[in-house]
Design a protein around this motif. Structure first.
Motif, PDB file in Angstrom:
ATOM      1  N   ALA A  45      35.994 122.724 -17.343  1.00 48.49           N
ATOM      2  CA  ALA A  45      37.582 122.700 -17.563  1.00 48.49           C
ATOM      3  C   ALA A  45      37.980 121.692 -16.490  1.00 48.49           C
ATOM      4  CB  ALA A  45      38.133 123.974 -17.060  1.00 48.49           C
ATOM      5  N   ILE A  46      37.151 121.157 -15.677  1.00 53.27           N
ATOM      6  CA  ILE A  46      37.481 120.098 -14.570  1.00 53.27           C
ATOM      7  C   ILE A  46      37.203 118.757 -14.952  1.00 53.27           C
ATOM      8  CG2 ILE A  46      36.783 119.517 -12.114  1.00 53.27           C
ATOM      9  CD1 ILE A  46      35.692 122.040 -11.740  1.00 53.27           C
ATOM     10  N   VAL A  53      42.156 112.954   3.568  1.00 56.71           N
ATOM     11  CA  VAL A  53      41.510 113.603   4.823  1.00 56.71           C
ATOM     12  C   VAL A  53      42.139 114.969   4.730  1.00 56.71           C
ATOM     13  CG1 VAL A  53      40.807 111.568   5.924  1.00 56.71           C
ATOM     14  CG2 VAL A  53      43.087 112.429   6.385  1.00 56.71           C
ATOM     15  N   ASP A  54      43.321 115.151   4.524  1.00 56.76           N
ATOM     16  CA  ASP A  54      43.954 116.482   4.706  1.00 56.76           C
ATOM     17  C   ASP A  54      43.956 117.334   3.649  1.00 56.76           C
ATOM     18  OD1 ASP A  54      45.174 115.790   7.114  1.00 56.76           O
ATOM     19  OD2 ASP A  54      46.940 114.528   5.965  1.00 56.76           O
ATOM     20  N   ARG A  55      43.743 117.102   2.242  1.00 53.30           N
ATOM     21  CA  ARG A  55      43.671 118.179   1.237  1.00 53.30           C
ATOM     22  C   ARG A  55      42.667 117.522   0.136  1.00 53.30           C
ATOM     23  NH1 ARG A  55      49.298 116.096   0.993  1.00 53.30           N
ATOM     24  NH2 ARG A  55      49.063 114.461  -0.513  1.00 53.30           N
ATOM     25  N   LEU A  56      42.262 118.520  -0.803  1.00 51.51           N
ATOM     26  CA  LEU A  56      41.364 118.174  -1.825  1.00 51.51           C
ATOM     27  C   LEU A  56      41.916 119.205  -2.935  1.00 51.51           C
ATOM     28  CD1 LEU A  56      38.899 116.816  -2.969  1.00 51.51           C
ATOM     29  CD2 LEU A  56      37.727 118.843  -2.219  1.00 51.51           C
ATOM     30  N   ASN A  57      42.091 118.502  -4.280  1.00 53.62           N
ATOM     31  CA  ASN A  57      42.278 119.212  -5.499  1.00 53.62           C
ATOM     32  C   ASN A  57      41.641 119.019  -6.501  1.00 53.62           C
ATOM     33  OD1 ASN A  57      45.286 120.185  -4.702  1.00 53.62           O
ATOM     34  ND2 ASN A  57      45.832 117.934  -4.673  1.00 53.62           N
ATOM     35  N   ILE A  58      41.568 120.114  -7.393  1.00 55.03           N
ATOM     36  CA  ILE A  58      40.517 120.010  -8.775  1.00 55.03           C
ATOM     37  C   ILE A  58      41.652 119.704  -9.784  1.00 55.03           C
ATOM     38  CG2 ILE A  58      39.431 121.383 -10.325  1.00 55.03           C
ATOM     39  CD1 ILE A  58      37.818 122.601  -7.921  1.00 55.03           C
ATOM     40  N   VAL A  59      41.572 119.007 -10.328  1.00 51.61           N
ATOM     41  CA  VAL A  59      42.365 118.301 -11.716  1.00 51.61           C
ATOM     42  C   VAL A  59      41.631 118.782 -12.890  1.00 51.61           C
ATOM     43  CG1 VAL A  59      43.708 116.466 -12.857  1.00 51.61           C
ATOM     44  CG2 VAL A  59      43.099 116.479 -10.220  1.00 51.61           C
ATOM     45  N   ILE A  76      32.853 122.582  -1.722  1.00 50.18           N
ATOM     46  CA  ILE A  76      33.033 122.049  -3.129  1.00 50.18           C
ATOM     47  C   ILE A  76      32.903 120.469  -3.197  1.00 50.18           C
ATOM     48  CG2 ILE A  76      35.340 121.527  -4.520  1.00 50.18           C
ATOM     49  CD1 ILE A  76      34.177 124.515  -4.528  1.00 50.18           C
ATOM     50  N   GLU A  77      32.927 119.780  -2.230  1.00 43.83           N
ATOM     51  CA  GLU A  77      32.560 118.317  -2.300  1.00 43.83           C
ATOM     52  C   GLU A  77      30.860 118.296  -2.594  1.00 43.83           C
ATOM     53  OE1 GLU A  77      34.042 116.685   1.381  1.00 43.83           O
ATOM     54  OE2 GLU A  77      35.999 115.965   0.494  1.00 43.83           O
ATOM     55  N   GLU A  78      30.244 119.050  -1.737  1.00 47.23           N
ATOM     56  CA  GLU A  78      28.745 118.933  -2.148  1.00 47.23           C
ATOM     57  C   GLU A  78      28.374 119.422  -3.739  1.00 47.23           C
ATOM     58  OE1 GLU A  78      26.173 117.704  -0.498  1.00 47.23           O
ATOM     59  OE2 GLU A  78      27.754 116.939   0.942  1.00 47.23           O
ATOM     60  N   TRP A  79      29.342 120.423  -4.089  1.00 53.22           N
ATOM     61  CA  TRP A  79      28.937 120.834  -5.508  1.00 53.22           C
ATOM     62  C   TRP A  79      29.485 119.875  -6.581  1.00 53.22           C
ATOM     63  CZ3 TRP A  79      32.873 121.539  -9.323  1.00 53.22           C
ATOM     64  CH2 TRP A  79      32.608 122.109 -10.447  1.00 53.22           C
ATOM     65  N   ALA A  80      30.536 119.049  -6.157  1.00 54.55           N
ATOM     66  CA  ALA A  80      30.814 118.104  -6.941  1.00 54.55           C
ATOM     67  C   ALA A  80      30.051 116.856  -6.990  1.00 54.55           C
ATOM     68  CB  ALA A  80      32.113 117.561  -6.527  1.00 54.55           C
ATOM     69  N   LYS A  81      29.412 116.537  -6.182  1.00 57.04           N
ATOM     70  CA  LYS A  81      28.313 115.429  -5.871  1.00 57.04           C
ATOM     71  C   LYS A  81      27.131 115.773  -6.800  1.00 57.04           C
ATOM     72  CE  LYS A  81      29.466 113.791  -1.614  1.00 57.04           C
ATOM     73  NZ  LYS A  81      28.991 113.704   0.034  1.00 57.04           N
ATOM     74  N   GLU A  82      26.685 117.098  -6.922  1.00 57.54           N
ATOM     75  CA  GLU A  82      25.450 117.612  -7.620  1.00 57.54           C
ATOM     76  C   GLU A  82      25.879 117.406  -8.996  1.00 57.54           C
ATOM     77  OE1 GLU A  82      24.443 121.455  -6.419  1.00 57.54           O
ATOM     78  OE2 GLU A  82      24.203 121.040  -4.431  1.00 57.54           O
ATOM     79  N   LYS A  83      27.293 117.710  -9.483  1.00 60.48           N
ATOM     80  CA  LYS A  83      27.676 117.826 -10.588  1.00 60.48           C
ATOM     81  C   LYS A  83      28.067 116.350 -11.295  1.00 60.48           C
ATOM     82  CE  LYS A  83      27.217 122.246 -11.460  1.00 60.48           C
ATOM     83  NZ  LYS A  83      26.010 122.520 -12.128  1.00 60.48           N
ATOM     84  N   LYS A  84      28.018 115.753 -10.333  1.00 60.65           N
ATOM     85  CA  LYS A  84      28.256 114.011 -10.767  1.00 60.65           C
ATOM     86  C   LYS A  84      29.805 113.798 -10.897  1.00 60.65           C
ATOM     87  CE  LYS A  84      23.728 112.549 -11.396  1.00 60.65           C
ATOM     88  NZ  LYS A  84      22.842 113.320 -10.826  1.00 60.65           N
ATOM     89  N   LEU A  85      30.816 114.687 -10.494  1.00 59.33           N
ATOM     90  CA  LEU A  85      32.065 114.715 -10.670  1.00 59.33           C
ATOM     91  C   LEU A  85      32.867 113.501  -9.723  1.00 59.33           C
ATOM     92  CD1 LEU A  85      32.884 118.409 -10.789  1.00 59.33           C
ATOM     93  CD2 LEU A  85      33.015 117.171 -12.791  1.00 59.33           C
TER      94      LEU A  85
END
Length: 91
Positions: A45-46, A53-59, A76-85
């Motif tokens: 769904a992502i 630097v202040d915020r991160l959103n999942i679209v 979440i950033e590490e997870w996204a890198k693993e998933k190649k998002l």
């Protein structure tokens, strides 16, 4: 105290009488992430992540956005890198 969890699918919205953490444990075998204590999102769904630097959103593929908590941002950033998002910078 009664616990109620809203579940959103492509077809419908449901309300489940359960504790959120119990449902997250059930979803443990499904590929997804918990960006905030009140949300769990399946990977399919992502669309991408966006932030600065202040915020991160999942679209989401629905164009909805879910804020990532400060305490879970690195995870979440590490997870996204693993998933190649893709992680986009906010304009």
């Amino acid at each position: 105290m009664e616990h109620r969890v809203c579940i959103y699918t492509k077809e419908e919205e449901l309300v489940e009488r359960s504790r959120f953490r119990d449902l997250v444990q059930i979803l443990n075998d499904i590929d997804g992430v918990q960006p905030h204590r009140s949300y769990w999102v399946p990977t399919h769904a992502i669309l991408h992540l966006e932030g600065d630097v202040d915020r991160l959103n999942i679209v989401l593929t629905s164009s909805d956005k879910i804020a990532v908590s400060r305490t879970r941002r690195n995870e979440i950033e590490e997870w996204a890198k693993e998933k190649k998002l893709l992680i986009r910078a906010l304009d």
